[in-house]
Enzyme design. Structure first.
Site, short mmCIF file in Angstrom:
data_model
loop_
_atom_site.label_atom_id
_atom_site.label_comp_id
_atom_site.label_asym_id
_atom_site.label_seq_id
_atom_site.Cartn_x
_atom_site.Cartn_y
_atom_site.Cartn_z
N THR B 154 33.05 -25.52 8.77
CA THR B 154 31.66 -26.55 7.83
C THR B 154 32.35 -26.88 6.66
O THR B 154 33.26 -24.94 5.95
CB THR B 154 30.66 -25.63 7.65
OG1 THR B 154 30.57 -24.31 7.19
CG2 THR B 154 29.70 -26.13 9.20
N GLY B 193 30.61 -16.64 6.68
CA GLY B 193 30.10 -15.74 7.10
C GLY B 193 32.06 -14.69 6.25
O GLY B 193 32.47 -14.99 7.41
N GLU B 436 25.09 -22.46 13.32
CA GLU B 436 25.21 -22.67 14.88
C GLU B 436 24.50 -23.72 16.06
O GLU B 436 24.59 -24.07 16.63
CB GLU B 436 24.89 -20.96 15.76
CG GLU B 436 25.91 -20.10 15.14
CD GLU B 436 27.84 -20.91 15.22
OE1 GLU B 436 27.86 -21.64 16.58
OE2 GLU B 436 28.38 -20.76 14.38
#
Lengths: 679, 679
Positions: B154, B193, B436
């Site tokens: 992303t 992350g 997700e």
């Protein structure tokens, strides 16, 4: 302190309004400023607000800007908020601002005051509970900030039920003092804002005990901290109760009182007094105490409204600037505001923000009227005011909280960042559903009132005010929706709400009666019907909300410009349609409409999403919230969300060094400790 | 470090189980351990879990205990989580644990791993996208933790729509390298992350560009940080994106790539390759890529379930120990669990936790079966698996999140404290609705599948699996509820769900067709019906959820003890009733039942609250979560909520000194600066 950002990316962005957002403003059909004046309560109010914004966000912008706030630790957040409180209080002293000014300033500054309870609870507590002599002593000290105080009622083991509180104030005849004590763990004071670290004084709610007899709950003025060095007074143990979901600017605290002695005069004796020698005298059963509780609930409706405004403003602006996916392959990505599902998320929140705004205004007006009556000894409207303010506090904070969260989700992943503002709005509004009366408890209070009213109406005595509909002949109801076009008439739709409320209330009342007749004890009957009682309260409160919105719009239609009248009518109609859509089961079960009509309602509700779409940005712009009040990287007036997001990362403490300390302490060992160093 | 607590209060409390909670356990009607084995998947699984709990919470309790966590700053929270990750990874190396063990450990440790993406995304990414040679090179490095990685897809301006991503990997023929670039602000990687501070490597998703032509999205292995000193590699700028509502243990990061060169071999070339000289070859359109996305969504259902278990466990235990108010004047305060409104809050969450548990298990089984088929070249069930996993991820995370929040509110004000655990559960579960695949987008994927299936069924070709009901003759439906007692039969109630799903799906399909026939372009038709499409997807997914719960309970009834069979049947029946109660409008509009039957359903639903009341504590005890996994002051096994709350305050940084620094900096000036020093 600030880290270096990749400068070339920020050069990409001119300091101009995002063109998508500009386009929305250019095509808005109504005069935005006109609506701003309506929401503010007049042109002069707008001017006054803007002057204050100018002061706080220009002269004192370093202190009051929201930008660094998301990156502060809890202790730093508290400290920043103390600094703000102190500056505002100093300005209060300097400018002689009124409490009404203070309310407006609080709103502008997002209620970010560590010491807010000094004004919302401590000073009103003295005014309400103190004798004239006590007021003459304590009010000047509080108003000049020689002392800073709070109001301590709830305990670790006790919230809603006043009678369950365990703190005692025992009269000691020998010394003519009260001995305040929290006898066990569950009785320590817990939650009061400003109690942990800030306050020098508190009004402590405690059971009065004389010669082993209890004489009810009363307020006692207790000095918490030395005025010399701010150290806790002897016999007191205080502290902060720890991090919360939100509101970490306030030091909600605990307090243990270990047989603390205060002079007899420190009992606030307006309503009851204890003489030297220990004689208890009840002076009045003033309803003023009641009225203050009502006022706080009315104010909460306003706070919740402000949060919903912020969130809906951010959601709409961001949805207008965010482009993502396309439905037609080969075309540019669309503004997400063009997706029907996105409109279905943000439009209700805008409509609800307007509904709540009007309701907050009307409740304040009602409060003032009823309180003026009470002062003249007329308590006839107090029960109505109490039931409505309790229930509406619950209904509107529930609604606002739900909508704020939908707004947050409508911002996608970025809405999970604290800097988005909507994340803070969400956790902030969550506090509103439990403070000053847990919502379920409040619904049940309204429900009890409704049961009384319906029994009165059924027995032939006319009910008034919000329950006037109970006098109607329910069986004469005919669904007013004959054609799909009838669903565009909010007054016709309103009839459905009336019938629904009436039926749900009657059905619960009948059920209670049947259960009683079956011989069950009253408390069992009440408990076994609690869920239905809450439903009845909600149906009634939903009607009140609709009615207030509708009558306000009707009034405005007479006075404002045609384009404004049109958009507000559309918004109100949407709100009424949306409510039926969301509670379809109830409206069908109450036989307010049939399946065919429900299909019309759903269709018209979706149709109104498209009708309102072009004016959504205008409607949130009309709140006219200062960028520092919106306090969001995603929802600033310029719509440059990505720039603001990226700029905000410079304040993140973890970005102050390239390598985080945890690398040296933990990660390096893992990476270098690998058995085979193959690389 | 720890402050002094008022010791006498803690002496009040014996280290014994709260008597109210003990009473609940004593009167539970079923064998709790038997249910634990069911939830764990067998006695051996329970044993294995307990052994791991023993290791982490005895030997390494200082590292893994939840107690101080609420009081850490963001940077400290991250550091503590890195320390945990490193310890777990070291133990992985030492014990040769499998990925399945890792899943179990993650669950026990509340998924508190800063480096979790190394196992959930980086290693699977190499396995899925790498050639055999690439796997032979990178997997040993990753598995031995010589490198730690993440997966970066992303971007600041792009989430859901893969095609909108802007990062490019341009082949440079001269040097036989790829040049990775994020050309503008909106294209910087944002959110992954472990990207901000931890990872040494990342698989970067980028558009492959050769000679100015685009060749689709591919994964590229990029080294982010030096393996010597952890400094960012040249041309890269990374950082943390700032505080979030939850998950602050993970360093979600941004990454700017300024024309960064990597060897051609660093393109992961399992599915497509670029030869030396720049020839592009598509090797396969493997469905394995797809399968991994599905697996992550299936795992999310499990994570969400675990959070709901925690929250419902806390809510039920606390409701059993909290006493507040009484309905009968003069009697002691009641356990709040005895109020019907409280039961209405917590019982659905327990039922939903069981429903989600069974669904998480069944989806994993389905995934394994379908993936095994895919490996053998059979893709016939992939579309169904994809549609179901997407939709169920959305439906169950929405449901779980809503229920977690209800659990939090059921704890009253204390549920607003981070130490309550439920507050953290809530913000944690909120992440699940956007990660997700944003839930609305996922519902629409399921809806598209349903539209295909219904058109197939209508045209006479039988549908299979979850959509088999579409082959039924909808018009032959007769409401199976003839008597109130029929509402106690979950199989009869199930028929209503079937009919509702069938009708809602058909109605939307017809509406789409009509709109198309009216000549509107396809994308307009789809957009104008999006809200209805989401409704259709939810109706279908609700049925799947009910079916899974029901068939699991049916199976268990054959194999387990009678008391367990009884309570699980009651729980399932309640869940089915509650769903109709909550979506009453839909069930009425789909004409699955009449008004009389709806009244029976509502009555039986409330009746089941009372039926389940005595077993609620047993049902949450059966999750058998370790106190450190429950991670809540309010919901520990001993039920001593007040003691744990008070004890937790010793870790609050603001309690380490009696006087807060802000007094000296700000407050003292205000107090002493008052114009009249009268006191």
């Amino acid at each position: 302190m600030a880290t270096r950002l990749a400068a070339d990316f920020l050069n990409d962005w001119k300091n101009e309004v995002n063109p998508d957002l500009q386009k929305e403003r250019d095509t808005c059909t109504f005069n935005i400023e006109e609506v701003t004046h309506i929401l503010d309560g007049g042109r002069d109010e707008t001017k006054k607000r803007k002057k204050l914004e100018q002061l706080f966000f220009t002269k004192y912008v370093d202190l009051f800007s929201f930008k660094k706030r998301p990156f502060l630790s809890k202790s730093e957040t508290y400290e920043a908020s103390v600094a703000k409180s102190v500056k505002v209080f100093e300005l209060m002293r300097e400018h002689n601002w009124s409490e009404a000014d203070m309310d407006l300033i609080s709103k502008i500054l997002n209620y970010d005051f560590a010491l807010s309870l000094h004004h919302t609870m401590f000073i009103p507590g003295i005014e309400r509970l103190g004798t004239d002599e006590q007021k003459a002593k304590w009010l000047p000290l509080a108003q000049s900030y020689q002392i800073v105080g709070t109001y301590a009622q709830t305990e670790l083991g006790h919230g809603t039920n006043l009678l369950g509180l365990e703190t005692t104030a025992t009269y000691d005849r020998d010394s003519d003092e009260f001995v305040l004590n929290t006898p066990r763990l569950s009785s320590m004071k817990w939650w009061p804002g400003g109690l942990g670290k800030s306050s020098t004084h508190a009004i402590i709610l405690a059971h009065l005990v004389i010669d082993g007899e209890k004489y009810g709950m009363h307020g006692f003025m207790v000095q918490l901290r030395s005025l010399e060095d701010h150290m806790p007074m002897p016999g007191l143990k205080m502290g902060d109760i720890g991090p919360k979901l939100g509101a970490n600017n306030v030091d909600n605290g605990f307090l243990i009182l270990n047989k603390v002695r205060i002079p007899r005069d420190n009992m606030l004796m307006r309503n009851a007094r204890v003489t030297r020698g220990g004689k208890f005298q009840q002076l009045s059963t003033s309803k003023a105490n009641y009225a203050t509780m009502v006022l706080v609930r009315v104010k909460i409706i306003g706070w919740s409204t402000d949060t919903l405004r912020q969130a809906s403003c951010v959601a709409v602006r961001y949805s207008a600037t965010r482009r993502q996916t396309t439905l037609k392959p080969g075309t540019p990505e669309q503004q997400v505001l063009d997706f029907q599902t996105q409109q279905f998320k943000v439009t209700p929140s805008v409509a609800a923000a307007y509904a709540c705004s009007f309701l907050a205004q009307s409740m304040l007006t009602l409060y003032k009227r009823v309180f003026a009556e009470i002062v003249k000894g007329n308590n006839s409207n107090l029960a109505e005011l109490h039931a409505q303010s309790a229930g509406l506090k619950a209904f509107l904070t529930d609604m606002a909280t739900g909508m704020v969260e939908v707004c947050r989700r409508s911002c996608g992943g970025h809405g999970y960042l604290v800097s988005s503002g909507v994340a803070e709005n969400m956790v902030g509004s969550l506090a509103m559903v439990t403070v000053e009366g847990e919502n379920t408890v409040l619904y049940l209070q309204t429900a009890r009132y409704l049961m009384k009213q319906i029994s009165q109406a059924v027995s032939g005595t006319k009910t008034k005010g919000s329950t006037a509909y109970m006098n109607r002949d329910m069986s004469a109801y005919v669904c007013p929706l004959d054609h799909p076009a009838d669903c565009r008439d909010p007054h016709k739709l309103r009839e459905l709400y009336v019938q629904r409320a009436h039926r749900v209330v009657i059905m619960v009342a009948r059920k209670l009666q049947l259960d009683m007749e079956a011989g069950h004890p009253q408390e069992v009957v009440f408990n076994n019907n609690m869920v239905s009682l809450v439903r009845a309260a909600k149906a009634h409160l939903h009607l009140t909300t609709i009615d207030t919105f509708l009558s306000r719009v009707d009034y405005l239609c007479e006075t404002c410009s045609a384009p404004v009248a049109r958009v507000l009518t559309e918004l109100c109609t949407f709100f009424v349609l949306f409510g039926i859509d969301q509670e379809a089961g109830e409206f069908l079960e109450a036989e307010t409409l049939g399946l065919q009509q429900m299909e019309w309602v759903r269709h018209e509700m979706l149709n109104h999403l498209a009708v309102l779409r072009p004016n959504l940005v205008g409607l949130v712009d009309a709140y006219d919230m200062h960028d520092e009040t919106v306090a969001s990287t995603l929802g600033q007036y310029d719509g440059n969300a990505y720039q603001h997001l990226y700029q905000s990362t410079q304040y993140e403490p973890m970005n102050q060094t390239e390598v985080h300390p945890s690398y040296y302490k933990h990660l390096r060992g893992l990476l270098k400790g690998a058995p085979q160093a193959k690389l």
